[in-house]
Design a protein around this motif. Structure first.
Motif, mmCIF file in Angstrom:
data_model
loop_
_atom_site.group_PDB
_atom_site.id
_atom_site.type_symbol
_atom_site.label_atom_id
_atom_site.label_comp_id
_atom_site.label_asym_id
_atom_site.label_seq_id
_atom_site.Cartn_x
_atom_site.Cartn_y
_atom_site.Cartn_z
ATOM 1 N N LEU A 6 0.846 -1.183 0.000
ATOM 2 C CA LEU A 6 0.000 0.000 0.000
ATOM 3 C C LEU A 6 0.886 1.240 0.000
ATOM 4 O O LEU A 6 1.668 1.452 0.917
ATOM 5 N N TYR A 7 0.760 2.027 -1.054
ATOM 6 C CA TYR A 7 1.505 3.277 -1.164
ATOM 7 C C TYR A 7 0.564 4.417 -0.806
ATOM 8 O O TYR A 7 -0.485 4.574 -1.435
ATOM 9 N N LEU A 8 0.917 5.186 0.193
ATOM 10 C CA LEU A 8 0.152 6.382 0.541
ATOM 11 C C LEU A 8 0.801 7.548 -0.197
ATOM 12 O O LEU A 8 1.854 8.040 0.209
ATOM 13 N N LEU A 9 0.216 7.940 -1.308
ATOM 14 C CA LEU A 9 0.727 9.063 -2.086
ATOM 15 C C LEU A 9 0.186 10.319 -1.414
ATOM 16 O O LEU A 9 -0.994 10.653 -1.527
ATOM 17 N N THR A 10 1.060 10.982 -0.667
ATOM 18 C CA THR A 10 0.650 12.009 0.284
ATOM 19 C C THR A 10 0.997 13.410 -0.209
ATOM 20 O O THR A 10 2.133 13.673 -0.609
ATOM 21 N N HIS A 11 0.025 14.293 -0.158
ATOM 22 C CA HIS A 11 0.233 15.695 -0.509
ATOM 23 C C HIS A 11 1.163 16.319 0.536
ATOM 24 O O HIS A 11 1.077 15.996 1.725
ATOM 25 N N SER A 12 2.039 17.218 0.122
ATOM 26 C CA SER A 12 3.017 17.813 1.042
ATOM 27 C C SER A 12 2.358 18.521 2.219
ATOM 28 O O SER A 12 2.871 18.475 3.344
ATOM 29 N N LYS A 116 -7.089 17.195 -7.309
ATOM 30 C CA LYS A 116 -6.032 17.897 -8.039
ATOM 31 C C LYS A 116 -4.866 16.948 -8.338
ATOM 32 O O LYS A 116 -4.333 16.934 -9.452
ATOM 33 N N MET A 117 -4.479 16.151 -7.356
ATOM 34 C CA MET A 117 -3.378 15.193 -7.550
ATOM 35 C C MET A 117 -3.706 14.228 -8.687
ATOM 36 O O MET A 117 -2.852 13.932 -9.523
#
Length: 183
Positions: A6-12, A116-117
């Motif tokens: 599981l990759y949590l693609l996280t906004h800064s 947006k991502m």
């Protein structure tokens, strides 16, 4: 043994918030031998190479509830059963799910940032898409302006774990989430 990645693609901006539930996911599942969780900071101009490669080879699934009404989305029902509006999407998901390692990406951000991502990350467009249909509404109380029917990151992961048979891991995450949510 099947391993769930599981990759949590996280906004800064999400990385800086003390209300971020992605950190709970990492904390609860870090010792698991069945599930590997990685936090990746989203970069619009420089996508993570692993995610880019997995997407290009069509081995990456995207869990994103806002896509639930799109034809390419499949719904995860209880006990690992799937449902889809489009039979081709369901057949593709079932074929990909037979792999020994399952790679999933989850956008860890506010709903506005997540949208947006997704728009600004063309490599995510080729991902197979999985919509979570929760049985109960969100219990998350630490942020305002929650979208009706939406779940926070930890709740989405708990649903995924429950519905794919990782019950012990789900319970570990639920304990941390319940304490976190009482703040």
């Amino acid at each position: 043994m099947t391993v769930l990645v599981l990759y949590l693609l996280t906004h800064s901006r999400e990385l800086q918030k003390d209300t971020n539930t992605g950190t709970l996911v990492l904390q609860a599942l870090s010792a698991s031998l069945k599930i590997r969780v990685e936090v990746i900071e989203w970069q619009r101009k420089a996508p993570d190479q692993r995610l880019f490669d997995l997407s290009a080879s069509r081995q990456l699934g995207l869990i994103y509830p806002l896509l639930a009404d799109t034809p390419q989305a499949c719904y995860l029902l209880h006990h690992g059963q799937y449902q889809a509006q489009n039979p081709a999407a369901l057949a593709e998901l079932e074929t990909r799910q037979s792999e020994a390692v399952k790679h999933w990406v989850l956008l860890d951000a506010t709903w506005q940032e997540a949208a947006k991502m997704l728009r600004q990350s063309p490599y995510l467009q080729s991902c197979y898409r999985l919509a979570i249909k929760p049985d109960t509404p969100s219990l998350y109380k630490l942020r305002r302006n929650q979208k009706a029917g939406a779940l926070c990151t930890a709740e989405v992961v708990m649903e995924l774990l429950q519905q794919t048979g990782f019950i012990h891991e789900k319970e570990q995450l639920m304990l941390l989430f319940d304490e976190f949510n009482k703040r």
